[in-house]
Structures are given as structure tokens and as C-alpha cells.
Design a protein around this motif. Sequence first.
Motif, short mmCIF file in Angstrom:
data_model
loop_
_atom_site.label_atom_id
_atom_site.label_comp_id
_atom_site.label_asym_id
_atom_site.label_seq_id
_atom_site.Cartn_x
_atom_site.Cartn_y
_atom_site.Cartn_z
N ASP A 115 4.17 8.26 -0.97
CA ASP A 115 5.50 7.71 -1.23
C ASP A 115 6.53 8.77 -1.61
OD1 ASP A 115 4.69 5.11 -0.64
OD2 ASP A 115 4.07 4.73 -2.70
N GLY A 116 6.47 9.94 -0.95
CA GLY A 116 7.48 10.96 -1.18
C GLY A 116 7.27 11.80 -2.42
N ARG A 117 6.09 11.75 -3.01
CA ARG A 117 5.78 12.59 -4.16
C ARG A 117 4.75 13.62 -3.72
NH1 ARG A 117 6.62 7.41 -6.12
NH2 ARG A 117 8.31 7.33 -7.63
N ALA A 163 0.84 -1.19 0.00
CA ALA A 163 0.00 0.00 0.00
C ALA A 163 0.88 1.24 0.00
CB ALA A 163 -0.90 -0.01 1.23
N PRO A 164 0.45 2.30 -0.69
CA PRO A 164 1.23 3.53 -0.67
C PRO A 164 1.27 4.13 0.73
CG PRO A 164 -0.80 3.84 -1.91
CD PRO A 164 -0.74 2.41 -1.51
N GLU A 165 2.38 4.75 1.04
CA GLU A 165 2.56 5.38 2.35
C GLU A 165 2.28 6.88 2.24
OE1 GLU A 165 6.12 6.20 5.58
OE2 GLU A 165 6.53 5.06 3.77
N ILE A 166 1.47 7.42 3.14
CA ILE A 166 1.22 8.86 3.18
C ILE A 166 2.40 9.52 3.87
CG2 ILE A 166 -0.28 10.69 4.03
CD1 ILE A 166 -2.61 8.68 3.84
N THR A 167 3.04 10.46 3.18
CA THR A 167 4.21 11.14 3.71
C THR A 167 3.95 12.65 3.74
OG1 THR A 167 5.15 11.14 1.48
CG2 THR A 167 5.84 9.37 2.94
N GLU A 168 4.71 13.36 4.56
CA GLU A 168 4.54 14.81 4.70
C GLU A 168 5.90 15.49 4.64
OE1 GLU A 168 2.51 15.61 8.34
OE2 GLU A 168 0.58 14.94 7.58
N GLU A 204 12.09 11.58 -7.03
CA GLU A 204 12.37 11.73 -5.61
C GLU A 204 11.48 10.83 -4.74
OE1 GLU A 204 12.39 15.83 -4.37
OE2 GLU A 204 13.23 16.46 -6.28
N GLY A 205 10.58 10.08 -5.34
CA GLY A 205 9.70 9.21 -4.58
C GLY A 205 10.46 8.08 -3.90
N HIS A 206 9.79 7.42 -2.97
CA HIS A 206 10.42 6.37 -2.18
C HIS A 206 10.52 5.03 -2.89
CE1 HIS A 206 9.02 8.71 1.64
NE2 HIS A 206 9.95 9.34 0.97
N ARG A 207 9.75 4.83 -3.93
CA ARG A 207 9.83 3.59 -4.71
C ARG A 207 9.44 3.89 -6.15
NH1 ARG A 207 5.23 0.34 -1.51
NH2 ARG A 207 4.65 2.21 -0.42
N PRO A 208 9.82 3.01 -7.07
CA PRO A 208 9.55 3.28 -8.49
C PRO A 208 8.05 3.32 -8.78
CG PRO A 208 10.95 1.33 -8.23
CD PRO A 208 10.54 1.77 -6.87
N LEU A 209 7.69 4.13 -9.75
CA LEU A 209 6.30 4.18 -10.18
C LEU A 209 6.00 2.95 -11.04
CD1 LEU A 209 6.12 7.94 -11.20
CD2 LEU A 209 4.92 6.86 -9.30
N PRO A 210 4.75 2.50 -11.05
CA PRO A 210 4.40 1.37 -11.91
C PRO A 210 4.49 1.78 -13.38
CG PRO A 210 2.45 2.25 -10.82
CD PRO A 210 3.63 2.98 -10.26
N LEU A 211 4.63 0.81 -14.24
CA LEU A 211 4.67 1.06 -15.67
C LEU A 211 3.27 1.30 -16.20
CD1 LEU A 211 7.13 -1.79 -16.70
CD2 LEU A 211 7.65 0.62 -16.34
#
Length: 79
Positions: A38-40, A19-24, A54-61
Motif C-alpha cells: 500500500d505504498g509503504r 487485502a493490501p496491495e503490493i506496490t513497487e 505516504e501510504g495509499h490508505r490509513p494504517l489500522p489503529l
Amino acid sequence: MNNWLPDFEPLPDPEALIAPEITETECRQCGTRVSGLDGRYACGVCGWVNDHTEGHRPLPLAEDDADFPRRKRIRTGTA
């Protein structure tokens, strides 16, 4: 034993869904506190957006999206 039932291959184990993580963070342009996934981030006050890399993990294709347009095969030959 029911001989009328077809033989089925067992289903593969489902991949773990992450699941995506809510970040601030603070907006780098105006200092407003912004939330993202995820850091976006995108600031609703001044319009600043951080780079997608700059996100925490790669975006899906795009091909992973269920709505991705599939190329239709063209039938060749005569009918």
C-alpha cells in the motif's frame, strides 16, 4: 418448530476485507527497485524508508490489533 432452541439475533453482515496491495517504486536514496504494501516501502540495500503517511490508505489503529494489551479492570471493595 423447535421450542427448545433459544432465539438468536442474526449476525451483522461482515465488513468487506480489503487485502493490501503490493506496490513497487525506486528507492529515493540509491535507486534500487523496492516493493511494499500500500505504498509503504523500506529498502534492504541502503535502509531508506518512506514516511508512513505516504501510504495509499490509513494504517489500522493499535486497538484494532488482536494482540493489543487490554487494560485490566481492578476490582474495588472487599472480598
